[in-house]
Design a protein around this motif. Sequence first.
Motif, PDB file in Angstrom:
ATOM      1  N   ILE A 448      39.067  20.441  21.117  1.00 51.35           N
ATOM      2  CA  ILE A 448      40.128  19.542  21.661  1.00 51.35           C
ATOM      3  C   ILE A 448      40.222  19.946  23.094  1.00 51.35           C
ATOM      4  CG2 ILE A 448      42.442  18.568  21.615  1.00 51.35           C
ATOM      5  CD1 ILE A 448      42.686  19.059  18.773  1.00 51.35           C
ATOM      6  N   LYS A 449      39.939  18.803  24.080  1.00 49.12           N
ATOM      7  CA  LYS A 449      39.789  19.120  25.489  1.00 49.12           C
ATOM      8  C   LYS A 449      40.635  18.156  26.176  1.00 49.12           C
ATOM      9  CE  LYS A 449      34.879  20.909  25.333  1.00 49.12           C
ATOM     10  NZ  LYS A 449      33.602  20.635  26.063  1.00 49.12           N
ATOM     11  N   PRO A 450      41.582  18.524  27.020  1.00 42.91           N
ATOM     12  CA  PRO A 450      41.670  20.142  27.535  1.00 42.91           C
ATOM     13  C   PRO A 450      42.251  21.101  26.725  1.00 42.91           C
ATOM     14  CG  PRO A 450      43.388  18.809  28.632  1.00 42.91           C
ATOM     15  CD  PRO A 450      42.712  17.886  27.622  1.00 42.91           C
ATOM     16  N   GLY A 451      43.166  20.709  25.642  1.00 43.92           N
ATOM     17  CA  GLY A 451      43.603  21.756  24.870  1.00 43.92           C
ATOM     18  C   GLY A 451      44.521  21.183  23.720  1.00 43.92           C
ATOM     19  N   VAL A 452      44.963  22.007  23.223  1.00 45.01           N
ATOM     20  CA  VAL A 452      45.901  21.428  21.892  1.00 45.01           C
ATOM     21  C   VAL A 452      47.223  21.116  22.314  1.00 45.01           C
ATOM     22  CG1 VAL A 452      44.711  22.956  20.023  1.00 45.01           C
ATOM     23  CG2 VAL A 452      46.489  23.984  21.361  1.00 45.01           C
ATOM     24  N   ASP A 453      47.724  21.657  23.699  1.00 44.24           N
ATOM     25  CA  ASP A 453      49.050  21.367  24.219  1.00 44.24           C
ATOM     26  C   ASP A 453      49.064  20.182  25.021  1.00 44.24           C
ATOM     27  OD1 ASP A 453      50.527  23.512  23.172  1.00 44.24           O
ATOM     28  OD2 ASP A 453      49.871  24.872  24.901  1.00 44.24           O
ATOM     29  N   LEU A 454      49.580  18.975  24.450  1.00 44.23           N
ATOM     30  CA  LEU A 454      49.459  17.615  25.186  1.00 44.23           C
ATOM     31  C   LEU A 454      50.554  17.201  25.503  1.00 44.23           C
ATOM     32  CD1 LEU A 454      47.573  16.013  21.971  1.00 44.23           C
ATOM     33  CD2 LEU A 454      46.596  16.997  23.694  1.00 44.23           C
ATOM     34  N   THR A 455      50.558  16.242  26.519  1.00 48.58           N
ATOM     35  CA  THR A 455      51.972  15.427  27.020  1.00 48.58           C
ATOM     36  C   THR A 455      51.797  14.089  26.791  1.00 48.58           C
ATOM     37  OG1 THR A 455      50.700  15.050  29.274  1.00 48.58           O
ATOM     38  CG2 THR A 455      52.210  17.064  28.979  1.00 48.58           C
ATOM     39  N   TYR A 456      52.739  13.307  26.796  1.00 49.59           N
ATOM     40  CA  TYR A 456      52.874  11.947  26.489  1.00 49.59           C
ATOM     41  C   TYR A 456      51.873  11.123  27.187  1.00 49.59           C
ATOM     42  CZ  TYR A 456      56.424  13.101  23.331  1.00 49.59           C
ATOM     43  OH  TYR A 456      57.329  13.649  22.218  1.00 49.59           O
TER      44      TYR A 456
END
Length: 553
Positions: A448-456
Amino acid sequence: MEAKTSVFLALAICSLFINLAQCSQLIYQSKWKLLKRSIGVSAMHMALLPNDKVIIFDRTDAGPSNLSLPQENCARVHHQSAHEATDCYAHSVEFNPANRDFRPLTISTDTWCSSGALSQDGVLIQSGGYDDGYKVVRYFKPCLDCDWIEEQNGLIVPRWYASNQVLPDGRIIVVGGRFQFNYEFIPKTSTNDKKLYQLPFLEETMHLPKVPNNLYPFLHLSTDGNLFIFANDRAILFDYVHNKVVTKFPVMPGGVSRNYPSTGSSALLPISLVGNNSSPSVEVLVCGGTFPDSNVKANAGIYMPASKSCGRLIITEKNPNWEMEEMPINRVMGDMILLPTGDVLIINGAASGTAGWAVAREPVLNPVLYKPNHEKTGRFELMNPTTIPRLYHSTAHLLSDGRVLVGGSNPNVNYNFTTLYPTELSLEAFYPPYLSTSSKSRPSINSIKPGVDLTYLQKFYLGFKTNYVPDKIYVTMVAPSFTTHSFAMNQRVLVLDFSQVGKNGNLSGSKGYINLEGFAPARPELAPPGYYLLFVVCDGIPSRGMWVRIKKL
Protein backbone atom coordinates in the motif's frame (compact mmCIF):
# COMPACT_ATOMS: atom_id res chain seq x y z
CA MET A 1 -16.70 -39.66 3.62
CA GLU A 2 -16.46 -36.43 5.64
CA ALA A 3 -18.25 -34.43 2.92
CA LYS A 4 -21.11 -36.99 2.73
CA THR A 5 -21.52 -36.94 6.49
CA SER A 6 -21.60 -33.12 6.43
CA VAL A 7 -24.28 -33.08 3.73
CA PHE A 8 -26.37 -35.69 5.58
CA LEU A 9 -26.15 -33.74 8.83
CA ALA A 10 -27.03 -30.48 7.08
CA LEU A 11 -30.09 -32.03 5.44
CA ALA A 12 -31.23 -33.59 8.71
CA ILE A 13 -31.00 -30.28 10.56
CA CYS A 14 -32.53 -28.36 7.68
CA SER A 15 -35.57 -30.63 7.62
CA LEU A 16 -36.35 -29.68 11.22
CA PHE A 17 -37.07 -26.12 10.14
CA ILE A 18 -37.96 -25.99 6.45
CA ASN A 19 -39.30 -28.41 3.87
CA LEU A 20 -37.05 -30.83 1.98
CA ALA A 21 -37.45 -28.99 -1.33
CA GLN A 22 -35.85 -25.92 0.23
CA CYS A 23 -33.14 -28.08 1.78
CA SER A 24 -31.88 -28.90 -1.70
CA GLN A 25 -30.73 -25.28 -1.95
CA LEU A 26 -28.12 -25.77 0.78
CA ILE A 27 -24.60 -24.59 0.04
CA TYR A 28 -22.06 -27.13 1.27
CA GLN A 29 -18.88 -25.16 0.67
CA SER A 30 -18.84 -23.54 4.10
CA LYS A 31 -17.26 -25.32 7.05
CA TRP A 32 -16.57 -25.11 10.79
CA LYS A 33 -13.47 -25.68 12.87
CA LEU A 34 -13.19 -25.95 16.64
CA LEU A 35 -10.40 -23.59 17.71
CA LYS A 36 -10.50 -24.03 21.46
CA ARG A 37 -12.62 -26.38 23.54
CA SER A 38 -12.42 -23.96 26.45
CA ILE A 39 -11.02 -20.50 27.06
CA GLY A 40 -12.42 -20.62 30.59
CA VAL A 41 -14.73 -17.65 30.00
CA SER A 42 -18.02 -17.44 28.13
CA ALA A 43 -17.83 -14.94 25.26
CA MET A 44 -20.67 -12.51 25.95
CA HIS A 45 -18.70 -9.59 24.44
CA MET A 46 -16.10 -9.64 21.68
CA ALA A 47 -13.88 -7.06 19.92
CA LEU A 48 -11.01 -7.31 17.42
CA LEU A 49 -8.04 -4.98 17.96
CA PRO A 50 -5.60 -3.70 15.30
CA ASN A 51 -2.96 -6.16 16.53
CA ASP A 52 -5.32 -8.99 15.46
CA LYS A 53 -5.97 -10.05 19.05
CA VAL A 54 -9.57 -10.54 20.17
CA ILE A 55 -10.73 -9.23 23.55
CA ILE A 56 -13.43 -11.46 25.02
CA PHE A 57 -15.31 -11.00 28.27
CA ASP A 58 -18.33 -12.08 30.24
CA ARG A 59 -20.02 -10.58 33.30
CA THR A 60 -18.27 -10.61 36.67
CA ASP A 61 -21.25 -11.60 38.85
CA ALA A 62 -22.08 -14.94 37.20
CA GLY A 63 -20.03 -16.96 39.65
CA PRO A 64 -16.62 -18.58 39.17
CA SER A 65 -15.42 -18.99 35.60
CA ASN A 66 -13.17 -21.88 34.55
CA LEU A 67 -10.06 -19.69 34.40
CA SER A 68 -8.08 -18.44 37.38
CA LEU A 69 -6.30 -15.13 37.66
CA PRO A 70 -2.71 -14.89 38.82
CA GLN A 71 -2.82 -14.48 42.59
CA GLU A 72 -1.51 -10.90 42.39
CA ASN A 73 -4.43 -9.94 40.12
CA CYS A 74 -7.27 -11.12 42.35
CA ALA A 75 -9.74 -8.24 42.34
CA ARG A 76 -12.26 -6.89 44.80
CA VAL A 77 -15.67 -7.09 43.15
CA HIS A 78 -19.18 -6.42 44.45
CA HIS A 79 -21.43 -9.34 43.52
CA GLN A 80 -25.21 -9.35 43.55
CA SER A 81 -25.03 -10.64 47.11
CA ALA A 82 -24.76 -7.85 49.61
CA HIS A 83 -21.13 -8.38 50.51
CA GLU A 84 -17.76 -7.97 48.89
CA ALA A 85 -15.73 -11.03 48.08
CA THR A 86 -12.31 -11.64 46.67
CA ASP A 87 -12.68 -12.90 43.12
CA CYS A 88 -9.69 -14.84 41.78
CA TYR A 89 -11.39 -15.91 38.56
CA ALA A 90 -10.84 -14.27 35.18
CA HIS A 91 -13.89 -12.91 33.39
CA SER A 92 -11.99 -11.64 30.36
CA VAL A 93 -9.31 -13.03 28.04
CA GLU A 94 -7.14 -11.86 25.18
CA PHE A 95 -7.30 -14.48 22.41
CA ASN A 96 -4.82 -14.82 19.55
CA PRO A 97 -6.53 -16.45 16.54
CA ALA A 98 -3.16 -17.06 14.85
CA ASN A 99 -1.88 -19.57 17.41
CA ARG A 100 -5.01 -20.02 19.59
CA ASP A 101 -3.22 -18.86 22.72
CA PHE A 102 -5.09 -16.81 25.31
CA ARG A 103 -4.23 -15.02 28.51
CA PRO A 104 -6.47 -13.99 31.43
CA LEU A 105 -7.33 -10.32 31.91
CA THR A 106 -8.58 -8.54 35.02
CA ILE A 107 -11.89 -6.71 35.26
CA SER A 108 -13.00 -5.56 38.70
CA THR A 109 -16.44 -4.09 37.84
CA ASP A 110 -19.45 -5.82 36.36
CA THR A 111 -19.59 -5.76 32.55
CA TRP A 112 -22.93 -7.57 32.25
CA CYS A 113 -24.77 -6.35 29.11
CA SER A 114 -22.42 -3.47 28.39
CA SER A 115 -21.35 -1.79 25.13
CA GLY A 116 -18.16 -0.70 23.38
CA ALA A 117 -16.30 0.73 20.40
CA LEU A 118 -12.77 1.01 19.05
CA SER A 119 -11.35 4.52 19.39
CA GLN A 120 -9.53 6.30 16.57
CA ASP A 121 -6.29 5.40 18.36
CA GLY A 122 -7.09 1.69 18.36
CA VAL A 123 -8.03 1.54 22.05
CA LEU A 124 -11.09 -0.49 23.00
CA ILE A 125 -13.39 1.83 24.95
CA GLN A 126 -16.05 -0.12 26.81
CA SER A 127 -18.93 1.38 28.77
CA GLY A 128 -21.52 0.51 31.36
CA GLY A 129 -22.72 -2.78 32.75
CA TYR A 130 -24.53 -3.77 35.91
CA ASP A 131 -24.33 -3.03 39.62
CA ASP A 132 -20.87 -1.56 40.35
CA GLY A 133 -20.26 -1.37 36.59
CA TYR A 134 -23.25 0.85 35.74
CA LYS A 135 -21.23 4.05 35.20
CA VAL A 136 -17.80 2.60 34.47
CA VAL A 137 -15.83 3.30 31.28
CA ARG A 138 -13.05 0.78 30.64
CA TYR A 139 -10.04 1.03 28.34
CA PHE A 140 -7.94 -1.70 26.79
CA LYS A 141 -4.88 -0.71 24.78
CA PRO A 142 -3.40 -3.22 22.31
CA CYS A 143 0.06 -3.98 23.66
CA LEU A 144 2.05 -6.99 24.86
CA ASP A 145 1.11 -7.06 28.55
CA CYS A 146 -1.71 -4.53 28.77
CA ASP A 147 -4.75 -5.06 30.95
CA TRP A 148 -8.04 -3.29 31.54
CA ILE A 149 -8.02 0.24 32.99
CA GLU A 150 -11.31 1.24 34.65
CA GLU A 151 -12.69 4.74 35.13
CA GLN A 152 -15.26 4.43 37.88
CA ASN A 153 -17.44 7.43 36.97
CA GLY A 154 -16.87 7.70 33.24
CA LEU A 155 -20.62 7.89 32.54
CA ILE A 156 -23.17 10.40 33.82
CA VAL A 157 -25.99 7.86 34.32
CA PRO A 158 -26.16 4.05 34.60
CA ARG A 159 -25.90 2.28 31.23
CA TRP A 160 -27.21 -1.30 31.14
CA TYR A 161 -28.15 -2.61 27.63
CA ALA A 162 -26.99 0.57 25.87
CA SER A 163 -25.48 0.85 22.36
CA ASN A 164 -22.43 2.75 21.08
CA GLN A 165 -21.43 4.32 17.76
CA VAL A 166 -18.21 6.03 16.67
CA LEU A 167 -18.90 9.52 15.28
CA PRO A 168 -17.21 11.59 12.53
CA ASP A 169 -15.32 13.66 15.11
CA GLY A 170 -13.93 10.53 16.79
CA ARG A 171 -16.15 10.70 19.86
CA ILE A 172 -18.37 7.78 20.85
CA ILE A 173 -22.08 8.27 21.45
CA VAL A 174 -23.70 6.02 24.07
CA VAL A 175 -27.45 5.67 23.57
CA GLY A 176 -30.08 4.34 25.95
CA GLY A 177 -29.92 1.55 28.46
CA ARG A 178 -32.55 0.18 30.78
CA PHE A 179 -34.90 3.06 31.66
CA GLN A 180 -32.41 5.59 30.27
CA PHE A 181 -34.18 7.61 27.58
CA ASN A 182 -31.14 9.72 26.79
CA TYR A 183 -27.61 9.72 25.40
CA GLU A 184 -24.14 11.02 26.20
CA PHE A 185 -20.63 11.09 24.74
CA ILE A 186 -17.34 9.48 25.74
CA PRO A 187 -14.50 10.14 26.38
CA LYS A 188 -15.46 13.38 28.11
CA THR A 189 -12.93 15.80 26.67
CA SER A 190 -15.12 18.92 26.38
CA THR A 191 -17.86 20.72 28.29
CA ASN A 192 -20.55 19.39 25.93
CA ASP A 193 -19.37 15.83 26.58
CA LYS A 194 -20.22 16.26 30.25
CA LYS A 195 -23.91 16.89 29.56
CA LEU A 196 -26.81 14.45 29.37
CA TYR A 197 -29.14 14.72 26.36
CA GLN A 198 -32.74 13.52 26.37
CA LEU A 199 -34.09 11.16 23.67
CA PRO A 200 -37.89 10.70 24.08
CA PHE A 201 -37.96 8.27 21.14
CA LEU A 202 -36.60 5.56 23.44
CA GLU A 203 -39.49 5.98 25.87
CA GLU A 204 -42.02 6.12 23.05
CA THR A 205 -40.85 2.75 21.69
CA MET A 206 -41.26 0.78 24.93
CA HIS A 207 -43.93 -1.86 24.36
CA LEU A 208 -44.35 -3.14 27.92
CA PRO A 209 -43.20 -1.04 30.90
CA LYS A 210 -41.68 -4.01 32.72
CA VAL A 211 -40.27 -5.72 29.62
CA PRO A 212 -39.16 -3.03 27.15
CA ASN A 213 -38.49 -4.35 23.65
CA ASN A 214 -36.14 -1.51 22.75
CA LEU A 215 -32.93 -2.26 24.66
CA TYR A 216 -29.65 -2.35 22.74
CA PRO A 217 -31.14 -0.04 20.07
CA PHE A 218 -29.60 -0.47 16.62
CA LEU A 219 -27.36 2.50 15.74
CA HIS A 220 -25.93 3.26 12.30
CA LEU A 221 -24.07 6.39 11.22
CA SER A 222 -25.54 7.77 8.00
CA THR A 223 -23.35 9.47 5.41
CA ASP A 224 -24.88 12.89 6.24
CA GLY A 225 -23.52 12.60 9.78
CA ASN A 226 -26.90 11.91 11.38
CA LEU A 227 -27.63 8.78 13.39
CA PHE A 228 -30.10 6.08 12.37
CA ILE A 229 -31.72 4.70 15.54
CA PHE A 230 -33.99 1.64 15.45
CA ALA A 231 -35.93 0.50 18.54
CA ASN A 232 -38.66 -2.14 18.78
CA ASP A 233 -40.30 -1.80 15.31
CA ARG A 234 -39.60 1.79 14.29
CA ALA A 235 -36.73 4.12 13.50
CA ILE A 236 -35.65 7.72 13.25
CA LEU A 237 -32.81 9.68 11.69
CA PHE A 238 -31.45 11.77 14.51
CA ASP A 239 -29.33 14.92 14.63
CA TYR A 240 -27.44 14.33 17.88
CA VAL A 241 -25.59 17.67 17.60
CA HIS A 242 -28.82 19.71 17.78
CA ASN A 243 -30.82 17.05 19.65
CA LYS A 244 -33.63 16.81 17.11
CA VAL A 245 -35.33 14.18 14.97
CA VAL A 246 -34.64 14.73 11.27
CA THR A 247 -36.84 11.95 9.90
CA LYS A 248 -39.42 9.55 11.30
CA PHE A 249 -39.40 6.41 9.20
CA PRO A 250 -42.42 4.18 8.60
CA VAL A 251 -43.11 1.48 11.16
CA MET A 252 -41.55 -1.82 10.08
CA PRO A 253 -44.43 -4.11 9.02
CA GLY A 254 -45.29 -7.39 10.69
CA GLY A 255 -45.87 -6.51 14.34
CA VAL A 256 -42.51 -8.04 15.33
CA SER A 257 -40.20 -6.51 17.93
CA ARG A 258 -36.54 -6.55 16.93
CA ASN A 259 -34.59 -5.36 19.99
CA TYR A 260 -33.78 -7.00 23.31
CA PRO A 261 -35.36 -9.18 24.61
CA SER A 262 -37.16 -9.89 21.32
CA THR A 263 -33.66 -9.77 19.91
CA GLY A 264 -33.26 -9.54 16.14
CA SER A 265 -30.24 -7.94 14.50
CA SER A 266 -29.32 -5.17 12.09
CA ALA A 267 -26.53 -4.19 9.71
CA LEU A 268 -25.70 -1.25 7.50
CA LEU A 269 -25.41 -2.64 3.98
CA PRO A 270 -22.16 -1.89 2.09
CA ILE A 271 -21.76 1.74 1.07
CA SER A 272 -20.42 2.19 -2.46
CA LEU A 273 -17.96 5.02 -3.05
CA VAL A 274 -17.24 3.89 -6.61
CA GLY A 275 -17.10 6.87 -8.93
CA ASN A 276 -15.77 8.98 -6.06
CA ASN A 277 -19.31 9.13 -4.71
CA SER A 278 -19.41 11.63 -1.84
CA SER A 279 -23.18 11.24 -1.22
CA PRO A 280 -23.91 7.54 -1.63
CA SER A 281 -27.16 5.73 -0.98
CA VAL A 282 -27.40 4.23 2.53
CA GLU A 283 -29.48 1.14 3.23
CA VAL A 284 -30.20 -0.64 6.51
CA LEU A 285 -31.08 -4.33 6.95
CA VAL A 286 -33.03 -5.60 9.98
CA CYS A 287 -33.75 -9.33 10.41
CA GLY A 288 -35.33 -11.70 12.90
CA GLY A 289 -36.75 -11.07 16.33
CA THR A 290 -40.07 -12.16 17.77
CA PHE A 291 -43.42 -10.88 18.97
CA PRO A 292 -43.53 -8.28 21.77
CA ASP A 293 -45.06 -10.65 24.34
CA SER A 294 -42.71 -13.57 23.61
CA ASN A 295 -40.53 -12.92 26.64
CA VAL A 296 -43.49 -12.92 29.00
CA LYS A 297 -44.83 -16.13 27.46
CA ALA A 298 -41.43 -17.83 27.43
CA ASN A 299 -41.04 -17.16 31.14
CA ALA A 300 -44.36 -18.98 31.55
CA GLY A 301 -43.09 -21.94 29.49
CA ILE A 302 -44.67 -20.99 26.13
CA TYR A 303 -42.02 -20.63 23.41
CA MET A 304 -43.38 -18.72 20.44
CA PRO A 305 -41.81 -19.11 16.98
CA ALA A 306 -39.22 -16.51 16.11
CA SER A 307 -39.71 -14.37 13.02
CA LYS A 308 -38.40 -15.15 9.54
CA SER A 309 -38.90 -11.60 8.34
CA CYS A 310 -36.27 -9.10 7.20
CA GLY A 311 -36.67 -5.52 6.12
CA ARG A 312 -34.50 -3.20 4.03
CA LEU A 313 -34.83 0.57 4.22
CA ILE A 314 -32.95 3.14 2.12
CA ILE A 315 -32.59 5.85 4.73
CA THR A 316 -31.24 8.45 2.30
CA GLU A 317 -34.39 8.41 0.14
CA LYS A 318 -36.93 11.21 0.48
CA ASN A 319 -39.89 8.89 1.15
CA PRO A 320 -38.44 5.48 1.97
CA ASN A 321 -40.48 2.35 2.62
CA TRP A 322 -39.51 -1.02 4.02
CA GLU A 323 -38.85 -3.78 1.49
CA MET A 324 -39.78 -7.00 3.29
CA GLU A 325 -38.49 -10.54 2.64
CA GLU A 326 -38.06 -13.79 4.53
CA MET A 327 -35.12 -15.82 5.76
CA PRO A 328 -35.24 -19.59 5.22
CA ILE A 329 -35.29 -20.19 9.01
CA ASN A 330 -37.02 -18.47 11.92
CA ARG A 331 -34.39 -16.81 14.08
CA VAL A 332 -34.13 -14.86 17.31
CA MET A 333 -30.74 -13.80 18.77
CA GLY A 334 -28.99 -14.12 15.40
CA ASP A 335 -25.77 -12.16 14.85
CA MET A 336 -25.43 -10.27 11.55
CA ILE A 337 -21.78 -9.99 10.49
CA LEU A 338 -20.65 -8.04 7.42
CA LEU A 339 -18.13 -9.97 5.33
CA PRO A 340 -15.36 -8.36 3.22
CA THR A 341 -17.27 -9.35 0.07
CA GLY A 342 -20.21 -7.18 1.15
CA ASP A 343 -22.41 -10.17 1.95
CA VAL A 344 -24.08 -10.50 5.35
CA LEU A 345 -23.67 -13.59 7.52
CA ILE A 346 -26.58 -14.37 9.86
CA ILE A 347 -25.39 -16.79 12.52
CA ASN A 348 -26.26 -18.14 16.03
CA GLY A 349 -29.63 -17.96 17.75
CA ALA A 350 -32.83 -19.97 18.22
CA ALA A 351 -36.02 -20.70 16.28
CA SER A 352 -38.38 -20.17 19.22
CA GLY A 353 -38.51 -18.27 22.47
CA THR A 354 -36.62 -15.11 23.26
CA ALA A 355 -33.46 -13.69 24.81
CA GLY A 356 -32.96 -14.18 28.53
CA TRP A 357 -32.30 -16.90 31.06
CA ALA A 358 -33.38 -20.34 29.75
CA VAL A 359 -36.22 -18.93 27.61
CA ALA A 360 -35.17 -20.03 24.11
CA ARG A 361 -35.66 -23.38 22.37
CA GLU A 362 -34.69 -25.00 19.03
CA PRO A 363 -31.13 -23.73 18.52
CA VAL A 364 -30.51 -22.67 14.91
CA LEU A 365 -27.29 -24.39 13.91
CA ASN A 366 -27.27 -23.33 10.24
CA PRO A 367 -25.89 -19.90 9.37
CA VAL A 368 -27.44 -18.06 6.46
CA LEU A 369 -25.56 -15.99 3.89
CA TYR A 370 -27.44 -12.93 2.62
CA LYS A 371 -26.34 -11.47 -0.72
CA PRO A 372 -27.82 -7.96 -0.88
CA ASN A 373 -27.06 -7.36 -4.56
CA HIS A 374 -28.79 -10.52 -5.83
CA GLU A 375 -32.37 -10.73 -7.03
CA LYS A 376 -34.82 -10.90 -4.14
CA THR A 377 -35.63 -14.59 -4.68
CA GLY A 378 -31.96 -15.62 -4.54
CA ARG A 379 -30.47 -13.55 -1.73
CA PHE A 380 -30.42 -16.19 1.02
CA GLU A 381 -28.11 -19.21 1.01
CA LEU A 382 -28.19 -21.77 3.82
CA MET A 383 -24.78 -22.78 5.15
CA ASN A 384 -23.47 -25.95 6.77
CA PRO A 385 -24.38 -26.31 10.46
CA THR A 386 -22.33 -26.24 13.59
CA THR A 387 -22.87 -28.84 16.29
CA ILE A 388 -22.76 -26.33 19.17
CA PRO A 389 -25.92 -24.39 20.14
CA ARG A 390 -25.20 -20.67 20.44
CA LEU A 391 -28.06 -19.04 22.29
CA TYR A 392 -28.27 -16.14 24.73
CA HIS A 393 -24.94 -14.36 25.31
CA SER A 394 -23.24 -15.79 22.22
CA THR A 395 -21.18 -13.68 19.81
CA ALA A 396 -19.53 -13.65 16.39
CA HIS A 397 -16.82 -11.45 14.88
CA LEU A 398 -15.05 -11.12 11.53
CA LEU A 399 -11.31 -11.81 11.68
CA SER A 400 -8.68 -10.22 9.43
CA ASP A 401 -8.15 -13.53 7.59
CA GLY A 402 -11.81 -13.64 6.52
CA ARG A 403 -12.98 -16.27 8.99
CA VAL A 404 -15.71 -15.54 11.53
CA LEU A 405 -14.92 -16.24 15.18
CA VAL A 406 -17.91 -17.66 17.06
CA GLY A 407 -18.15 -18.10 20.82
CA GLY A 408 -20.24 -17.85 23.94
CA SER A 409 -23.74 -19.00 24.91
CA ASN A 410 -24.56 -18.80 28.57
CA PRO A 411 -28.35 -18.89 28.79
CA ASN A 412 -28.13 -19.52 32.52
CA VAL A 413 -27.95 -17.33 35.59
CA ASN A 414 -24.50 -18.72 36.45
CA TYR A 415 -21.94 -20.98 34.79
CA ASN A 416 -23.94 -24.22 34.46
CA PHE A 417 -22.64 -27.22 32.53
CA THR A 418 -25.40 -29.74 33.28
CA THR A 419 -28.60 -27.96 32.21
CA LEU A 420 -30.52 -28.29 28.92
CA TYR A 421 -28.35 -25.70 27.17
CA PRO A 422 -25.13 -25.52 29.20
CA THR A 423 -22.71 -22.64 29.49
CA GLU A 424 -20.40 -22.72 26.46
CA LEU A 425 -16.70 -21.92 26.81
CA SER A 426 -15.55 -22.98 23.33
CA LEU A 427 -14.48 -20.92 20.33
CA GLU A 428 -15.16 -21.98 16.73
CA ALA A 429 -14.22 -20.54 13.37
CA PHE A 430 -16.78 -20.42 10.58
CA TYR A 431 -15.30 -20.54 7.09
CA PRO A 432 -17.55 -18.77 4.54
CA PRO A 433 -17.77 -20.24 1.02
CA TYR A 434 -15.01 -17.94 -0.26
CA LEU A 435 -12.54 -19.89 1.91
CA SER A 436 -13.45 -23.23 0.35
CA THR A 437 -10.97 -25.12 -1.81
CA SER A 438 -10.74 -23.47 -5.20
CA SER A 439 -8.48 -23.51 -8.21
CA LYS A 440 -8.39 -19.76 -7.83
CA SER A 441 -6.11 -18.77 -4.97
CA ARG A 442 -6.87 -15.88 -2.68
CA PRO A 443 -5.41 -12.56 -3.79
CA SER A 444 -2.52 -11.39 -1.62
CA ILE A 445 -1.89 -7.72 -0.85
CA ASN A 446 1.79 -6.88 -1.30
CA SER A 447 1.91 -3.13 -0.87
CA ILE A 448 0.00 0.00 0.00
CA LYS A 449 1.70 3.18 -1.16
CA PRO A 450 2.49 5.66 0.25
CA GLY A 451 1.57 3.66 3.39
CA VAL A 452 -1.11 2.36 5.72
CA ASP A 453 -1.75 5.77 7.33
CA LEU A 454 -4.27 7.57 5.13
CA THR A 455 -6.03 10.91 5.09
CA TYR A 456 -9.44 11.68 3.66
CA LEU A 457 -9.63 11.66 -0.15
CA GLN A 458 -5.98 10.67 -0.37
CA LYS A 459 -4.89 8.88 -3.52
CA PHE A 460 -3.06 5.64 -2.83
CA TYR A 461 -1.87 2.58 -4.70
CA LEU A 462 -2.66 -1.01 -3.84
CA GLY A 463 -0.52 -3.82 -5.19
CA PHE A 464 -1.60 -7.45 -4.95
CA LYS A 465 -0.87 -10.84 -6.47
CA THR A 466 -3.10 -13.58 -7.89
CA ASN A 467 -2.45 -16.87 -9.71
CA TYR A 468 -4.92 -15.97 -12.48
CA VAL A 469 -6.44 -12.94 -14.23
CA PRO A 470 -9.60 -11.92 -12.33
CA ASP A 471 -12.77 -10.90 -14.11
CA LYS A 472 -14.05 -8.63 -11.33
CA ILE A 473 -11.96 -6.72 -8.80
CA TYR A 474 -13.12 -4.44 -6.03
CA VAL A 475 -11.67 -3.10 -2.78
CA THR A 476 -13.48 -2.94 0.55
CA MET A 477 -12.74 -1.29 3.88
CA VAL A 478 -14.28 -2.93 6.96
CA ALA A 479 -14.63 -1.18 10.31
CA PRO A 480 -14.06 -3.54 13.26
CA SER A 481 -17.07 -3.98 15.50
CA PHE A 482 -17.92 -4.58 19.13
CA THR A 483 -20.33 -7.50 19.28
CA THR A 484 -22.74 -8.44 22.04
CA HIS A 485 -26.40 -9.47 22.28
CA SER A 486 -26.73 -10.06 18.51
CA PHE A 487 -25.62 -6.58 17.49
CA ALA A 488 -22.21 -5.76 15.99
CA MET A 489 -21.85 -2.10 16.96
CA ASN A 490 -19.91 0.17 14.57
CA GLN A 491 -19.45 -2.42 11.80
CA ARG A 492 -19.32 -0.83 8.36
CA VAL A 493 -18.22 -1.86 4.87
CA LEU A 494 -17.15 0.69 2.27
CA VAL A 495 -16.57 -0.22 -1.38
CA LEU A 496 -13.74 2.11 -2.42
CA ASP A 497 -13.23 3.99 -5.66
CA PHE A 498 -10.43 2.16 -7.49
CA SER A 499 -9.26 1.64 -11.04
CA GLN A 500 -6.78 -0.86 -12.44
CA VAL A 501 -3.60 0.74 -13.79
CA GLY A 502 -1.57 -2.29 -14.73
CA LYS A 503 -1.05 -6.05 -14.81
CA ASN A 504 1.91 -8.38 -14.86
CA GLY A 505 4.71 -5.94 -14.45
CA ASN A 506 3.60 -2.52 -13.34
CA LEU A 507 4.14 -3.35 -9.69
CA SER A 508 7.16 -5.61 -9.64
CA GLY A 509 7.74 -7.07 -13.09
CA SER A 510 6.56 -10.51 -12.00
CA LYS A 511 3.66 -12.49 -13.41
CA GLY A 512 0.38 -12.25 -11.47
CA TYR A 513 0.87 -8.79 -9.96
CA ILE A 514 -1.85 -6.16 -10.33
CA ASN A 515 -1.64 -2.50 -9.37
CA LEU A 516 -4.69 -0.44 -8.44
CA GLU A 517 -5.06 3.30 -8.04
CA GLY A 518 -7.76 4.67 -5.80
CA PHE A 519 -8.91 7.06 -3.14
CA ALA A 520 -9.57 6.92 0.57
CA PRO A 521 -13.11 7.95 1.63
CA ALA A 522 -13.71 11.66 1.14
CA ARG A 523 -14.90 12.64 4.61
CA PRO A 524 -15.39 11.33 8.15
CA GLU A 525 -19.16 11.01 7.79
CA LEU A 526 -18.43 8.21 5.32
CA ALA A 527 -15.69 6.66 7.45
CA PRO A 528 -15.09 7.92 10.98
CA PRO A 529 -11.39 8.29 11.83
CA GLY A 530 -9.70 5.15 13.05
CA TYR A 531 -8.59 1.66 12.02
CA TYR A 532 -10.07 -0.40 9.18
CA LEU A 533 -9.34 -3.71 7.51
CA LEU A 534 -8.59 -3.27 3.80
CA PHE A 535 -9.46 -6.18 1.48
CA VAL A 536 -9.08 -6.72 -2.26
CA VAL A 537 -11.81 -9.01 -3.61
CA CYS A 538 -11.27 -10.93 -6.86
CA ASP A 539 -14.26 -12.78 -8.31
CA GLY A 540 -15.84 -12.97 -4.88
CA ILE A 541 -12.69 -14.17 -3.07
CA PRO A 542 -11.17 -11.70 -0.58
CA SER A 543 -7.53 -11.34 0.37
CA ARG A 544 -6.48 -11.32 3.97
CA GLY A 545 -7.27 -7.93 5.42
CA MET A 546 -4.53 -5.37 5.95
CA TRP A 547 -4.93 -2.82 8.73
CA VAL A 548 -5.02 0.81 7.61
CA ARG A 549 -5.78 3.93 9.59
CA ILE A 550 -7.62 7.05 8.49
CA LYS A 551 -6.63 10.28 10.22
CA LYS A 552 -7.80 13.83 9.94
CA LEU A 553 -5.21 16.29 8.64
